[in-house]
Motif scaffolding. Structure first.
Motif, PDB file in Angstrom:
ATOM      1  N   ARG A 109      48.744  26.453 -41.421  1.00  0.00           N
ATOM      2  CA  ARG A 109      48.506  26.313 -42.865  1.00  0.00           C
ATOM      3  C   ARG A 109      47.529  27.372 -43.357  1.00  0.00           C
ATOM      4  O   ARG A 109      47.736  27.991 -44.409  1.00  0.00           O
ATOM      5  N   TRP A 126      58.501  31.344 -49.359  1.00  0.00           N
ATOM      6  CA  TRP A 126      57.143  31.869 -49.200  1.00  0.00           C
ATOM      7  C   TRP A 126      56.805  32.169 -47.746  1.00  0.00           C
ATOM      8  O   TRP A 126      56.188  33.182 -47.430  1.00  0.00           O
ATOM      9  N   ARG A 139      55.598  26.208 -53.157  1.00  0.00           N
ATOM     10  CA  ARG A 139      55.963  27.217 -52.159  1.00  0.00           C
ATOM     11  C   ARG A 139      56.807  26.575 -51.053  1.00  0.00           C
ATOM     12  O   ARG A 139      56.504  25.479 -50.588  1.00  0.00           O
ATOM     13  N   PRO A 173      41.715  30.208 -51.132  1.00  0.00           N
ATOM     14  CA  PRO A 173      43.048  30.090 -50.529  1.00  0.00           C
ATOM     15  C   PRO A 173      44.113  29.830 -51.589  1.00  0.00           C
ATOM     16  O   PRO A 173      43.836  29.279 -52.657  1.00  0.00           O
ATOM     17  N   LEU A 174      45.330  30.213 -51.275  1.00  0.00           N
ATOM     18  CA  LEU A 174      46.452  29.987 -52.178  1.00  0.00           C
ATOM     19  C   LEU A 174      46.879  28.522 -52.131  1.00  0.00           C
ATOM     20  O   LEU A 174      46.743  27.852 -51.108  1.00  0.00           O
ATOM     21  N   SER A 175      47.399  28.034 -53.216  1.00  0.00           N
ATOM     22  CA  SER A 175      47.888  26.658 -53.263  1.00  0.00           C
ATOM     23  C   SER A 175      49.280  26.574 -52.639  1.00  0.00           C
ATOM     24  O   SER A 175      50.135  27.429 -52.900  1.00  0.00           O
ATOM     25  N   PRO A 176      49.532  25.549 -51.810  1.00  0.00           N
ATOM     26  CA  PRO A 176      50.878  25.364 -51.256  1.00  0.00           C
ATOM     27  C   PRO A 176      51.895  24.874 -52.293  1.00  0.00           C
ATOM     28  O   PRO A 176      53.099  24.982 -52.060  1.00  0.00           O
ATOM     29  N   THR A 197      48.149  30.304 -46.240  1.00  0.00           N
ATOM     30  CA  THR A 197      47.471  30.164 -47.535  1.00  0.00           C
ATOM     31  C   THR A 197      46.250  31.059 -47.704  1.00  0.00           C
ATOM     32  O   THR A 197      45.723  31.169 -48.810  1.00  0.00           O
TER      33      THR A 197
END
Length: 295
Positions: A253, A94, A15, A9-12, A257
């Motif tokens: 979330r 984002w 963003r 998963p992408l990091s928050p 992500t």
């Protein structure tokens, strides 16, 4: 058989996300949950004093900025976009979580044209207006749009016809946006929460009963008993639900992500059940399943 490689998963961190309708209920829980996860959150509220920054963990306080935005007011939407654009600068936005909405509940014979316009203007027209205003910022980051509907985007049940019409329309908007924006680098996902106990249920019941006040008595009398029974059952179902606002926030979330976001996320067993029934039951069988609501 080819295996799709796992992508983390992408990091928050770093963003920014706008959540509309963040003054209470699911929107408030979502704004707090995303801030606690590490996002910088702009909480869209009709009055900045209603922002969710006063509750939640201490870590979230500095990450939430209330922004006044009325999704039914084009000038308000434009002002919010200009303000957020100035705050995010070249970093862009984002994520956009289109959560704002109202629920008109009444037999369709008793829904005035004005109330239907309010329902569609808030839940459909306003959502598209917000999306259009923020797309330039989302394209810059190759970001995400998350549209929030409900289980009633799959099945239209009696006494929620106006609301279901808006949810069906928002589902269609989401499908088209996903197909149009993916080539431009913007992913679009849909989140369908089922029954979750929030303050909206009390507001819906009060507004629903008042909706019958302006209806001729001979018409209102046709619906009053089953409609009141329906409102009571709806609220009891929400109170009994094991799905929490935090579950909704966590699902949003994930949509923001995930390396490869799904097109649809359903929150709660009832939302998943309704989706299955809509797919597998013929109309006559689904009508029979829903008939007790009107009897």
């Amino acid at each position: 058989m080819s295996v799709v490689p796992f992508r983390a998963p992408l990091s928050p961190r770093g963003r920014s996300v706008l959540v509309t309708g963040a003054s209470s209920g699911l929107g408030r829980a979502c704004a707090l949950g995303l801030a606690e996860a590490g996002f910088r959150v702009f909480a869209g509220v009709r009055k900045e004093a209603d922002g969710p920054e006063s509750t939640g963990s201490a870590e979230a306080f500095g990450a939430i900025t209330p922004v006044r935005v009325d999704v039914t007011d084009e000038a308000s939407v434009a002002e919010a976009a200009e303000r957020i654009s100035g705050l995010v600068g070249e970093d862009g936005l984002w994520g956009l979580v289109n959560n704002a909405g109202i629920c008109v509940s009444a037999p369709l014979e008793c829904v005035s044209p004005q109330r239907l316009r309010e329902q569609l203007d808030t839940n459909v027209v306003g959502q598209l207006a917000v999306t259009q205003a923020f797309l330039p910022m989302l394209r810059r980051t190759r970001g995400r749009v998350v549209n929030v509907t409900s289980g009633l985007g799959s099945v239209a049940i009696p006494f929620l016809g106006a609301y279901a019409s808006a949810q069906f329309a928002k589902e269609a908007l989401t499908d088209v946006l996903r197909r149009e924006l993916r080539p431009l680098g913007v992913d679009v996902a849909l989140v369908q929460p089922g029954a979750i106990m929030t303050p909206i249920w009390g507001k819906v019941s009060v507004a629903a009963r008042s909706a019958m006040d302006g209806v001729p008595e001979h018409i209102a009398e046709l619906y009053r008993i089953p409609f009141n029974r329906f409102l009571h059952h709806n609220e009891q179902q929400a109170r009994a639900s094991e799905t929490r606002p935090e579950d909704f926030a966590e699902t949003v979330r994930q949509a923001l992500t995930a390396a490869r976001p799904r097109s649809r996320y359903r929150v709660g067993s009832d939302a998943r059940k309704v989706s299955v029934l809509a797919r597998v039951l013929p109309d006559a069988a689904l009508d029979r399943y829903l008939r007790p609501i009107t009897e």
